[in-house]
Design a protein around this motif. Structure first.
Motif, PDB file in Angstrom:
ATOM      1  N   MET A   1      75.325 -17.018 -76.666  1.00  0.00           N
ATOM      2  CA  MET A   1      74.100 -17.795 -76.730  1.00  0.00           C
ATOM      3  C   MET A   1      73.419 -17.705 -75.369  1.00  0.00           C
ATOM      4  O   MET A   1      74.061 -17.712 -74.331  1.00  0.00           O
ATOM      5  CB  MET A   1      74.454 -19.239 -77.071  1.00  0.00           C
ATOM      6  N   LYS A   2      72.094 -17.610 -75.416  1.00  0.00           N
ATOM      7  CA  LYS A   2      71.298 -17.557 -74.196  1.00  0.00           C
ATOM      8  C   LYS A   2      70.242 -18.654 -74.231  1.00  0.00           C
ATOM      9  O   LYS A   2      69.779 -19.051 -75.292  1.00  0.00           O
ATOM     10  CB  LYS A   2      70.608 -16.199 -74.073  1.00  0.00           C
ATOM     11  N   LEU A   3      69.882 -19.092 -73.050  1.00  0.00           N
ATOM     12  CA  LEU A   3      68.778 -20.030 -72.873  1.00  0.00           C
ATOM     13  C   LEU A   3      67.633 -19.247 -72.258  1.00  0.00           C
ATOM     14  O   LEU A   3      67.794 -18.619 -71.217  1.00  0.00           O
ATOM     15  CB  LEU A   3      69.189 -21.185 -71.963  1.00  0.00           C
ATOM     16  N   LEU A   4      66.489 -19.267 -72.914  1.00  0.00           N
ATOM     17  CA  LEU A   4      65.294 -18.624 -72.383  1.00  0.00           C
ATOM     18  C   LEU A   4      64.316 -19.711 -71.975  1.00  0.00           C
ATOM     19  O   LEU A   4      64.081 -20.654 -72.725  1.00  0.00           O
ATOM     20  CB  LEU A   4      64.627 -17.735 -73.435  1.00  0.00           C
ATOM     21  N   LEU A   5      63.769 -19.572 -70.785  1.00  0.00           N
ATOM     22  CA  LEU A   5      62.710 -20.453 -70.310  1.00  0.00           C
ATOM     23  C   LEU A   5      61.465 -19.600 -70.159  1.00  0.00           C
ATOM     24  O   LEU A   5      61.487 -18.577 -69.475  1.00  0.00           O
ATOM     25  CB  LEU A   5      63.094 -21.095 -68.977  1.00  0.00           C
ATOM     26  N   ILE A   6      60.411 -20.016 -70.818  1.00  0.00           N
ATOM     27  CA  ILE A   6      59.163 -19.254 -70.825  1.00  0.00           C
ATOM     28  C   ILE A   6      58.050 -20.162 -70.333  1.00  0.00           C
ATOM     29  O   ILE A   6      57.902 -21.284 -70.820  1.00  0.00           O
ATOM     30  CB  ILE A   6      58.840 -18.745 -72.241  1.00  0.00           C
ATOM     31  N   THR A   7      57.275 -19.683 -69.364  1.00  0.00           N
ATOM     32  CA  THR A   7      56.112 -20.434 -68.904  1.00  0.00           C
ATOM     33  C   THR A   7      54.861 -19.612 -69.166  1.00  0.00           C
ATOM     34  O   THR A   7      54.869 -18.382 -69.088  1.00  0.00           O
ATOM     35  CB  THR A   7      56.175 -20.787 -67.402  1.00  0.00           C
ATOM     36  N   ALA A   8      53.799 -20.324 -69.483  1.00  0.00           N
ATOM     37  CA  ALA A   8      52.515 -19.677 -69.744  1.00  0.00           C
ATOM     38  C   ALA A   8      51.412 -20.707 -69.564  1.00  0.00           C
ATOM     39  O   ALA A   8      51.651 -21.909 -69.700  1.00  0.00           O
ATOM     40  CB  ALA A   8      52.472 -19.123 -71.170  1.00  0.00           C
ATOM     41  N   ILE A   9      50.231 -20.220 -69.270  1.00  0.00           N
ATOM     42  CA  ILE A   9      49.088 -21.127 -69.217  1.00  0.00           C
ATOM     43  C   ILE A   9      48.788 -21.606 -70.636  1.00  0.00           C
ATOM     44  O   ILE A   9      49.143 -20.942 -71.620  1.00  0.00           O
ATOM     45  CB  ILE A   9      47.854 -20.467 -68.562  1.00  0.00           C
ATOM     46  N   GLU A  10      48.147 -22.760 -70.744  1.00  0.00           N
ATOM     47  CA  GLU A  10      47.871 -23.340 -72.067  1.00  0.00           C
ATOM     48  C   GLU A  10      47.071 -22.409 -72.969  1.00  0.00           C
ATOM     49  O   GLU A  10      47.236 -22.429 -74.182  1.00  0.00           O
ATOM     50  CB  GLU A  10      47.156 -24.675 -71.916  1.00  0.00           C
ATOM     51  N   GLU A  11      46.238 -21.576 -72.384  1.00  0.00           N
ATOM     52  CA  GLU A  11      45.431 -20.656 -73.185  1.00  0.00           C
ATOM     53  C   GLU A  11      46.283 -19.648 -73.954  1.00  0.00           C
ATOM     54  O   GLU A  11      45.817 -19.062 -74.921  1.00  0.00           O
ATOM     55  CB  GLU A  11      44.432 -19.903 -72.288  1.00  0.00           C
ATOM     56  N   PHE A  12      47.528 -19.451 -73.539  1.00  0.00           N
ATOM     57  CA  PHE A  12      48.417 -18.492 -74.212  1.00  0.00           C
ATOM     58  C   PHE A  12      49.350 -19.169 -75.213  1.00  0.00           C
ATOM     59  O   PHE A  12      50.274 -18.540 -75.727  1.00  0.00           O
ATOM     60  CB  PHE A  12      49.258 -17.733 -73.183  1.00  0.00           C
ATOM     61  N   GLU A  13      49.112 -20.434 -75.517  1.00  0.00           N
ATOM     62  CA  GLU A  13      50.011 -21.189 -76.403  1.00  0.00           C
ATOM     63  C   GLU A  13      50.225 -20.467 -77.739  1.00  0.00           C
ATOM     64  O   GLU A  13      51.373 -20.224 -78.146  1.00  0.00           O
ATOM     65  CB  GLU A  13      49.457 -22.589 -76.655  1.00  0.00           C
ATOM     66  N   LYS A  14      49.168 -20.138 -78.442  1.00  0.00           N
ATOM     67  CA  LYS A  14      49.302 -19.489 -79.753  1.00  0.00           C
ATOM     68  C   LYS A  14      49.979 -18.129 -79.635  1.00  0.00           C
ATOM     69  O   LYS A  14      50.748 -17.742 -80.516  1.00  0.00           O
ATOM     70  CB  LYS A  14      47.933 -19.344 -80.419  1.00  0.00           C
ATOM     71  N   ASP A  15      49.700 -17.410 -78.555  1.00  0.00           N
ATOM     72  CA  ASP A  15      50.308 -16.090 -78.366  1.00  0.00           C
ATOM     73  C   ASP A  15      51.822 -16.200 -78.212  1.00  0.00           C
ATOM     74  O   ASP A  15      52.575 -15.434 -78.830  1.00  0.00           O
ATOM     75  CB  ASP A  15      49.704 -15.391 -77.143  1.00  0.00           C
ATOM     76  N   VAL A  16      52.280 -17.143 -77.398  1.00  0.00           N
ATOM     77  CA  VAL A  16      53.723 -17.312 -77.196  1.00  0.00           C
ATOM     78  C   VAL A  16      54.382 -17.764 -78.500  1.00  0.00           C
ATOM     79  O   VAL A  16      55.433 -17.252 -78.887  1.00  0.00           O
ATOM     80  CB  VAL A  16      54.031 -18.298 -76.053  1.00  0.00           C
ATOM     81  N   ILE A  17      53.757 -18.698 -79.186  1.00  0.00           N
ATOM     82  CA  ILE A  17      54.314 -19.166 -80.466  1.00  0.00           C
ATOM     83  C   ILE A  17      54.444 -18.004 -81.443  1.00  0.00           C
ATOM     84  O   ILE A  17      55.477 -17.856 -82.114  1.00  0.00           O
ATOM     85  CB  ILE A  17      53.457 -20.310 -81.041  1.00  0.00           C
ATOM     86  N   ASN A  18      53.429 -17.166 -81.530  1.00  0.00           N
ATOM     87  CA  ASN A  18      53.501 -16.006 -82.427  1.00  0.00           C
ATOM     88  C   ASN A  18      54.607 -15.042 -82.025  1.00  0.00           C
ATOM     89  O   ASN A  18      55.318 -14.513 -82.876  1.00  0.00           O
ATOM     90  CB  ASN A  18      52.157 -15.277 -82.478  1.00  0.00           C
ATOM     91  N   ILE A  19      54.758 -14.804 -80.732  1.00  0.00           N
ATOM     92  CA  ILE A  19      55.833 -13.923 -80.262  1.00  0.00           C
ATOM     93  C   ILE A  19      57.186 -14.495 -80.674  1.00  0.00           C
ATOM     94  O   ILE A  19      58.050 -13.764 -81.179  1.00  0.00           O
ATOM     95  CB  ILE A  19      55.754 -13.736 -78.727  1.00  0.00           C
ATOM     96  N   LEU A  20      57.382 -15.776 -80.482  1.00  0.00           N
ATOM     97  CA  LEU A  20      58.664 -16.393 -80.818  1.00  0.00           C
ATOM     98  C   LEU A  20      58.917 -16.411 -82.319  1.00  0.00           C
ATOM     99  O   LEU A  20      60.023 -16.111 -82.779  1.00  0.00           O
ATOM    100  CB  LEU A  20      58.747 -17.796 -80.230  1.00  0.00           C
TER     101      LEU A  20
END
Length: 101
Positions: free
Chosen positions: A1-20
């Protein structure tokens, strides 16, 4: 098991959600954070400007090993297409023990 921490500006919220979501994760969480960079020589391109708090997001992901490569690949592809200073940032931490089962 791994823990991933991802940071992004709020404008990239939908992009990160889609990637995940496209990486077939079972679950993830995220919260609003204020990003702040105190030294322009350190952490290049982590947050956009010195001395200014940036509205950002912190994603917390517990993942099996099989999803991690896909997430990194998709984040790197996304970042390579951006012409903005802030990018999506990701770090991985190996977990020695967990109680998720």
């Amino acid at each position: 098991m791994k823990l991933l921490l991802i940071t992004a500006i709020e404008e990239f919220e939908k992009d990160v959600i889609n990637i995940l979501k496209n990486s077939r994760l079972k679950a993830f969480s995220y919260q609003s954070v204020k990003g702040f960079k105190n030294d322009k020589n350190e952490m290049k391109n982590w947050f956009g400007k010195d001395d200014i708090a940036v509205d950002s997001l912190l994603f917390t992901v517990f993942s099996e090993y099989n999803c991690v490569d896909s997430i990194y690949k998709n984040i790197n592809e996304f970042n390579s297409m951006q012409q903005t200073v802030p990018h999506i940032h990701i770090v991985t931490i190996n977990l020695e023990d967990e109680n998720f089962r």
